[in-house]
Design a protein around this motif. Structure first.
Motif, PDB file in Angstrom:
ATOM      1  N   LEU A 161       0.827  -1.212   0.000  1.00  0.00           N
ATOM      2  CA  LEU A 161       0.000   0.000   0.000  1.00  0.00           C
ATOM      3  C   LEU A 161       0.856   1.255   0.000  1.00  0.00           C
ATOM      4  N   MET A 162       1.938   1.249   0.770  1.00  0.00           N
ATOM      5  CA  MET A 162       2.823   2.411   0.825  1.00  0.00           C
ATOM      6  C   MET A 162       3.499   2.644  -0.518  1.00  0.00           C
ATOM      7  N   LEU A 163       3.897   1.567  -1.194  1.00  0.00           N
ATOM      8  CA  LEU A 163       4.526   1.701  -2.506  1.00  0.00           C
ATOM      9  C   LEU A 163       3.523   2.195  -3.550  1.00  0.00           C
ATOM     10  N   GLU A 164       2.286   1.720  -3.443  1.00  0.00           N
ATOM     11  CA  GLU A 164       1.240   2.184  -4.370  1.00  0.00           C
ATOM     12  C   GLU A 164       0.978   3.675  -4.172  1.00  0.00           C
ATOM     13  N   LYS A 165       0.926   4.100  -2.921  1.00  0.00           N
ATOM     14  CA  LYS A 165       0.695   5.515  -2.632  1.00  0.00           C
ATOM     15  C   LYS A 165       1.850   6.364  -3.142  1.00  0.00           C
ATOM     16  N   LEU A 166       3.073   5.854  -2.967  1.00  0.00           N
ATOM     17  CA  LEU A 166       4.242   6.569  -3.460  1.00  0.00           C
ATOM     18  C   LEU A 166       4.203   6.688  -4.976  1.00  0.00           C
ATOM     19  N   ALA A 205       1.431  11.919  -9.968  1.00  0.00           N
ATOM     20  CA  ALA A 205       0.836  13.253  -9.808  1.00  0.00           C
ATOM     21  C   ALA A 205       1.889  14.335 -10.022  1.00  0.00           C
ATOM     22  N   LEU A 206       3.084  14.099  -9.504  1.00  0.00           N
ATOM     23  CA  LEU A 206       4.167  15.067  -9.672  1.00  0.00           C
ATOM     24  C   LEU A 206       4.587  15.170 -11.133  1.00  0.00           C
ATOM     25  N   GLN A 207       4.660  14.029 -11.803  1.00  0.00           N
ATOM     26  CA  GLN A 207       5.009  14.033 -13.225  1.00  0.00           C
ATOM     27  C   GLN A 207       3.965  14.786 -14.040  1.00  0.00           C
ATOM     28  N   ASN A 208       2.700  14.573 -13.695  1.00  0.00           N
ATOM     29  CA  ASN A 208       1.628  15.280 -14.398  1.00  0.00           C
ATOM     30  C   ASN A 208       1.715  16.781 -14.156  1.00  0.00           C
ATOM     31  N   ARG A 209       2.054  17.163 -12.934  1.00  0.00           N
ATOM     32  CA  ARG A 209       2.184  18.579 -12.599  1.00  0.00           C
ATOM     33  C   ARG A 209       3.327  19.218 -13.386  1.00  0.00           C
ATOM     34  N   VAL A 210       4.428  18.492 -13.485  1.00  0.00           N
ATOM     35  CA  VAL A 210       5.584  19.001 -14.248  1.00  0.00           C
ATOM     36  C   VAL A 210       5.202  19.163 -15.719  1.00  0.00           C
ATOM     37  N   SER A 211       4.508  18.167 -16.258  1.00  0.00           N
ATOM     38  CA  SER A 211       4.086  18.243 -17.665  1.00  0.00           C
ATOM     39  C   SER A 211       3.166  19.430 -17.900  1.00  0.00           C
TER      40      SER A 211
END
Length: 226
Positions: free
Chosen positions: A158-163, A169-175
């Protein structure tokens, strides 16, 4: 003396942390092994996995400290009690587990590293000769089931999925920011100066300027030079 639950609560965060840092050992297996090897009791030498001195080669986590005590071994199908042995001693519990992970990096434990489930991993530990007890795998499985230790394996997933979600989300924000920058090459704060420079025929390609270029135009514009 810690209760069994207190013992698990002490070991679990370390086991989860190491798994997140790419340890090959499932948290459930690590905790079960610690319970089995120690009876669920802490020792002052912070070695909860029965790791013997072995070849004596120092590692970043083991600097040669050792404790001599007795254990039991199964040799030729016969159990022998009070067998003397030298075991590695560590400054912390985590150091002991990290040193064990170095051991599991050897070719002998390749099947342990590639195990795809806790059940497969405990079988691999036994077949690789980590312990002489012929019932080693079944005993670890019983401990895992008795205390519901796979809960900690699921926690890691679960922690890896959340990460991963956060990374996406960060990649989408950068794009998104890159697309916005491509659509608006000239900074908003420099538009008036650029328009004035174009009108004065000082520049004809305003979209190709650098940050310093736009800053210089803005200064000249504010001073009334353009």
């Amino acid at each position: 003396m810690a209760t069994r639950q207190e013992f698990i609560e002490l070991i679990a965060p370390i086991a989860v942390k190491l798994r997140l840092e790419n340890s090959p050992i499932y948290p459930s297996v690590r905790i079960a092994q610690a319970i089995h090897e120690t009876g669920g009791n802490l020792n002052v030498w912070n070695n909860l996995v029965g790791y013997k001195v072995g070849n004596g080669v120092l590692t970043p986590y083991w600097q040669g400290d050792r404790v001599s005590t007795t254990t039991w071994e199964v040799i030729g199908g016969i159990r022998y009690d009070n067998v003397p042995g030298d075991f590695r001693a560590y400054p912390t519990l985590e150091a002991g587990f990290r040193d064990q992970d170095l051991l599991f990096g050897s070719p002998r434990y390749a099947s342990v590293r590639i195990a795809r489930s806790p059940g497969e991993q405990v079988k691999a530990l036994q077949s690789s000769g980590y312990a002489t007890d012929p019932s080693y795998a079944s005993k670890l499985n019983t401990i895992i089931q008795t205390y519901g230790l796979t809960h900690f394996d699921e926690e890691v997933v679960l922690m890896l999925e959340k990460l991963q979600e956060q990374i996406v989300a960060l990649q989408n924000r950068v794009s998104s920011l890159e697309e916005q920058a491509a659509m608006e090459v000239v900074p908003q704060w420099a538009k008036a100066a650029v328009d004035a420079a174009v009108k004065a025929s000082l520049i004809d390609t305003p979209e190709k300027g650098s940050y310093d270029f736009y800053r210089l135009l803005t200064v000249l514009h504010r001073k009334g030079i353009i």
